[in-house]
Design a protein around this motif. Structure first.
Motif, mmCIF file in Angstrom:
data_model
loop_
_atom_site.group_PDB
_atom_site.id
_atom_site.type_symbol
_atom_site.label_atom_id
_atom_site.label_comp_id
_atom_site.label_asym_id
_atom_site.label_seq_id
_atom_site.Cartn_x
_atom_site.Cartn_y
_atom_site.Cartn_z
ATOM 1 N N LEU A 141 -30.872 -35.582 -31.719
ATOM 2 C CA LEU A 141 -32.048 -35.188 -31.175
ATOM 3 C C LEU A 141 -32.892 -33.914 -31.863
ATOM 4 N N VAL A 177 -36.355 -34.354 -28.455
ATOM 5 C CA VAL A 177 -35.359 -34.369 -27.406
ATOM 6 C C VAL A 177 -36.088 -34.926 -25.908
ATOM 7 N N TRP A 178 -37.109 -35.056 -25.957
ATOM 8 C CA TRP A 178 -37.853 -35.768 -24.891
ATOM 9 C C TRP A 178 -38.460 -37.257 -24.982
ATOM 10 N N ASP A 199 -33.890 -38.344 -17.423
ATOM 11 C CA ASP A 199 -33.893 -37.746 -18.790
ATOM 12 C C ASP A 199 -32.770 -36.759 -18.817
ATOM 13 N N LEU A 200 -32.121 -36.353 -17.710
ATOM 14 C CA LEU A 200 -31.064 -35.158 -17.876
ATOM 15 C C LEU A 200 -30.092 -35.916 -18.522
ATOM 16 N N GLU A 201 -29.221 -34.880 -19.270
ATOM 17 C CA GLU A 201 -28.026 -35.191 -19.830
ATOM 18 C C GLU A 201 -26.956 -34.935 -18.813
ATOM 19 N N HIS A 202 -26.760 -34.076 -18.112
ATOM 20 C CA HIS A 202 -25.803 -33.616 -17.155
ATOM 21 C C HIS A 202 -25.966 -34.059 -15.767
#
Lengths: 179, 311
Positions: free
Chosen positions: B12, B19-20, B78-81
């Motif tokens: 990323l 990242v986005w 989109d959130l990784e967590h």
């Protein structure tokens, strides 16, 4: 309160990547990801070329944009040594901190949270140097309290011309490179 | 000559920040569009148009509700967590635009729900008597004015926030402009007016929305110019960032999709429509909305490529 930082002698660094291996081992950094790395920076034109080899990592900035933009407070400045840290259990993985870091020092850990150099805070609390500093075969890195005028890191800082990375970004990094 | 060789290749981040992906531009577009619709709803409510059956202000709140939820869904993807998303609501970080956004979104839903409840569909009134009672309770002069004010204020806050979210990230010079807030706000307004123009059933309302969309598009063109002038008159990194769309690799998508197809061409079509030289068609409004989406995609992509000089 201490304010930890690093001074790195670019004339001593040979880019052996021992620091990288030490960090990955000490912090169990997942495969394919790095908390620290080596940059070979070649400038000029033949025959007046200049090569600067640098070991780089999170600059633990005095004005950390990653902390300012974090929506949950996961990215924070730890009271111990003003080290910039991430609390994995508070991180939502929005990646704003990755986008906000001009040094691209952060990455997403496979478990979903933002990860980066911690200055090996667990070692520093025990009175040890960060792993990268302790293994360097040329002793090019000096770690210590920038606010202590008698510290070795300040003595090194005053000994030679130096520069920080991307000062124009306004983050006030705490890693300095002796030239 | 300058050559940088890194031993690092973090996902990323290297070789370029990415990242986005599609989720954030879609979220920013839908958020901006909803912001514009909230402002229009506020305006129509203040003008007392909610009394008319055909008022577009009875369609916009429900549509906004759905669109905003889709946008939030994209943001969630989109959130990784993902399981920790609730952490957004355990704190308020005053320096974080994303934290502001999370709390603004929490207020936006009740404002939209209240606007929706002013004129709920007949079937809802029949099925749920409580909805009918709520509607009657809210439909007072004070209630309508309050709902209008809430939609206006929160619409402006939401629209500006979608731009500030990026402009606060100083590490990416292309984003680092205070103009992004107003740009995304006016773009959201033009998308909202375009949508209203398409779905309006009342001729007078359609004309009003088409005319106001033309004004929004003209302002957007001016703000785009200000944005580029601002970058070009700033630091070397900002000038380099502006050049990414001024001869650089993003020149074609920016000028063709965002400015040409998204602003200039629909503006010309709608100018002809409001001067009654051609009939109103959905072509102009659809181009406006596609242009709004393209604007977010291009800005997010270019920002991730722009960076400060290493030393």
């Amino acid at each position: 309160m201490a304010r930890y930082g690093m001074v790195i002698d670019t004339r001593k660094c040979v880019g052996c990547t021992d620091c990288v291996v030490a960090c990955k081992t000490e912090n169990q950094v997942p495969e394919g990801l790095n908390r620290d790395w080596i940059t070979d920076d070649a400038t000029g034109s033949f025959p007046t070329l200049h090569l600067e080899i640098r070991t780089e990592r999170c600059n633990h900035c005095d004005n950390p944009p990653c902390v300012a933009c974090c929506p949950t407070g996961a990215s924070h400045v730890d009271p111990f040594g003003a080290i910039v840290l991430v609390t994995p259990e508070m991180c939502i993985g929005c990646k704003a901190c990755l986008a906000s870091c001009p040094y691209d020092a952060r990455f997403v850990h496979p478990d979903g949270y933002a990860d980066k150099c911690t200055f090996c805070i667990h070692r520093v609390k025990d009175g040890l140097d960060p792993a990268c500093v302790s293994v360097c075969p040329t002793h090019c890195m000096t770690f210590g309290d920038l606010d202590d005028p008698n510290s070795e890191v300040n003595r090194q800082f005053a000994s030679r011309p130096h520069h920080a990375l991307m000062p124009a970004a306004g983050t006030e990094p705490r890693i300095f490179y002796l030239t | 000559m300058r050559e940088l060789v890194l031993t690092r290749h973090n996902d990323l981040i290297d070789p370029l920040v990415r990242v986005w992906g599609w989720e954030i531009p879609v979220y920013l577009f839908l958020g901006g569009w909803v912001a514009g619709m909230m402002i229009l709803v506020g305006y129509f409510l203040l003008r007392g148009r909610n009394r008319e059956d055909t008022c577009v202000c009875s369609v916009l709140p429900g549509t906004s509700f759905v669109l905003l939820s889709l946008g939030m869904g994209a943001l969630f993807l989109d959130l990784e967590h993902k399981l920790y998303v609730w952490r957004l609501y355990t704190t308020f970080e005053v320096t974080s635009p994303m934290s502001w956004g999370a709390w603004i979104l929490l207020l936006v839903y009740p404002a939209l729900a209240a606007a929706f409840a002013l004129r709920p569909p007949g079937i809802l009134r029949d099925l749920f008597p409580a909805v009918d009672r709520l509607s009657r309770r809210l439909d007072t002069p004070v209630g309508v004015r309050g709902i209008a004010a809430a939609n206006l204020v929160l619409g402006i806050a939401l629209g500006i926030y979608t731009g500030i979210l990026l402009s606060a990230l100083g590490a990416r010079p292309f984003w680092n402009s205070a103009i992004l807030g107003p740009l995304f706000l006016v773009s959201g307004l033009s998308s909202a007016a375009a949508f209203g123009h398409m779905v309006a059933r009342h001729q007078e309302e359609r004309e009003l929305l088409a005319r106001s969309d033309n004004v929004f598009l003209a302002i957007e063109l001016f703000v785009v110019a200000l944005f580029l002038v601002g970058l070009l008159s700033s630091s070397q990194a900002h000038v380099a960032a502006a050049r990414l769309v001024l001869g650089g690799p993003f020149t074609a998508p920016f000028w063709v999709l965002v400015v040409g197809a998204g602003i200039v061409i629909p503006l010309m079509i709608q100018l002809l429509a409001v001067t009654h030289r051609i009939a109103h068609t959905p072509v102009g409004p659809l181009l406006v909305m596609a242009g709004g989406l393209a604007l977010r995609f291009v800005i997010v992509a270019v920002g991730q490529v722009s960076h400060w000089a290493k030393v």
